[in-house]
Design a protein around this motif. Structure first.
Motif, PDB file in Angstrom:
ATOM      1  N   PRO A 152      42.139  37.514  39.281  1.00  0.00           N
ATOM      2  CA  PRO A 152      40.837  37.851  39.863  1.00  0.00           C
ATOM      3  C   PRO A 152      40.184  39.038  39.160  1.00  0.00           C
ATOM      4  N   GLY A 153      40.996  39.998  38.736  1.00  0.00           N
ATOM      5  CA  GLY A 153      40.450  41.144  38.018  1.00  0.00           C
ATOM      6  C   GLY A 153      39.811  40.736  36.703  1.00  0.00           C
ATOM      7  N   SER A 156      36.506  39.006  37.381  1.00  0.00           N
ATOM      8  CA  SER A 156      35.479  39.979  37.751  1.00  0.00           C
ATOM      9  C   SER A 156      34.965  40.728  36.524  1.00  0.00           C
ATOM     10  N   TRP A 160      31.176  40.824  35.158  1.00  0.00           N
ATOM     11  CA  TRP A 160      30.498  42.125  35.166  1.00  0.00           C
ATOM     12  C   TRP A 160      30.119  42.584  33.763  1.00  0.00           C
ATOM     13  N   SER A 245      35.689  29.812  40.226  1.00  0.00           N
ATOM     14  CA  SER A 245      36.409  30.732  41.111  1.00  0.00           C
ATOM     15  C   SER A 245      37.542  30.024  41.852  1.00  0.00           C
TER      16      SER A 245
END
Length: 397
Positions: A152-153, A156, A160, A245
């Protein structure tokens, strides 16, 4: 021994290195689509780079394992960390298939060989035999937790910062492995019954042992399945109408469920026959994969698949390496684990590459899923006859 290099501290440090190295590695599939779309590549370009990475990783593993056996896991991990960071930085500026092959395939493959299973579990195996299986299970379980945290990091960071800057951040995280390695001994010390066997002699003995060969084939199947799934599952789910996702969450669930699976494998490996447990794991994988692809693909079924296959994911690692230690002792453990892992990576090469190859030509992954099921059943069959006993009586000190 200082408190900093106590068995608990060394186990924690080694497992955390494994967690970081595998956590970042298992997120590479998230870069397949953004890089392929930006540069106009087919999926086979990225898949081939991942396949070469696994081949280089495996081919270098016996050598890095031998270096760890001789000079210590800490020195080997530092060298592996330098290559790992360099590979991520080079990947961030790779705009051609050749550059991707060099960064992802060669440099990261070499970096992984110095920061993952053979080196880490070779260091962990130095505990007393009655605690070895459980220690390996704990190390593998903590290593799996990195997959749950990092996936998940990584997603993200891509959303971003974009895929290129995300790789630079991941390179900074990977650099911390060099500091963690200082908790490990800088030179291996193996005394007693294990001290007399040279690496060449141990390698010849292992390659002539039928149980070792059957064990390696089972690990070949493990590599095929694991790398195919981590590389192509997100894209497979997108093709079935689900979001990226969902694929990321599914891979994270695999990592989380594997924390329990790997730990339990280590505990049960101390109580039951490890080859029998391996046979059960491979048979279970065949059932789970077949059910997943034959039933309707939904968000719920993807998450259920992630949890169930996650329990069976790296539970093969402590059992396979534990059996190697039982057969041949721990004097050359990292090297022999590296040999088995090389065979694992041959399977990983085929799993990663064939996924892209068949997709680009047939427009689906159906053939590769079928191969994964058939190989799993064969691996279950070949593990059953392995005898879990020393290959020869150990020499007295």
């Amino acid at each position: 021994m200082t408190r900093w290099r106590s068995p608990a501290a060394m186990l924690a440090a080694a497992a955390t290195v494994l967690s970081i190295a595998l956590g970042i590695r298992h997120g590479f599939g998230l870069f397949l689509q953004p890089m392929s779309l930006e540069f106009g590549w087919g999926r086979e370009v990225f898949a081939l780079a991942i396949a070469v990475q696994n081949l280089v990783w495996g081919a270098a593993q016996p050598v890095t394992g031998m270096l760890a056996d001789r000079f210590g896991a800490a020195r080997t991990m530092v060298g592996g960390t330098v290559l790992y960071v360099a590979g991520l930085v080079l990947m961030s500026v790779s705009s051609t298939p050749g550059a991707l092959l060099l960064s992802v395939g060669v440099v990261l493959g070499l970096g992984l060989s110095g920061t993952t299973f053979a080196v880490v579990l070779g260091a962990v195996s130095r505990v007393p035999p009655e605690r070895r299986s459980r220690a390996m299970g704990i190390a593998t379980a903590i290593g799996s937790f990195g997959q749950f945290v990092m996936l998940p990091g990584s997603l993200s960071l891509i959303g971003w910062l974009g895929w290129s800057a995300a790789l630079i951040v991941l390179a900074g995280i990977a650099a911390s492995m060099a500091g963690l390695s200082t908790a490990l001994p800088w030179r291996e010390q193996v005394s007693g019954a294990q001290a007399g066997t040279r690496s060449g002699e141990a390698l010849r003995e292992a390659l002539a042992h039928n149980g070792f060969r059957l064990l390696a084939f089972g690990f070949f199947v493990c590599g095929f399945q694991v790398v195919f799934i981590i590389t192509h599952l997100p894209a497979f789910l997108v093709d079935r109408g689900l979001s990226l996702s969902v694929g990321t969450t599914t891979l994270a669930l695999i990592g989380l469920a594997n924390v329990a699976g790997a730990y339990l494998a280590g505990v049960w490996g101390a109580r039951f026959r490890k080859p029998a447990l391996l046979a059960a794991i491979y048979a279970g994988r065949a059932l789970v994969i077949a059910a997943f692809v034959l039933l309707p693909i939904t968000e719920v079924s993807a998450y259920v698949f992630g949890i169930t296959i996650g329990i069976l994911w790296m539970s093969t690692v402590p059992l396979t390496n534990g059996t190697v230690a039982t057969l041949f002792g721990v004097r050359n453990m990292a090297m022999l684990s590296g040999v088995v892992f090389f065979v694992h990576q041959l399977g990983a090469f085929l799993g990663g590459w064939l996924g892209g190859y068949f997709y680009d030509r047939a427009g689906s992954y159906d053939s590769v899923w079928a191969i994964a099921v058939a190989l799993s059943l064969l691996a279950a069959a070949v593990n059953l006859p392995i005898r879990e006993a020393p290959a020869r009586p150990l020499q007295p000190a």
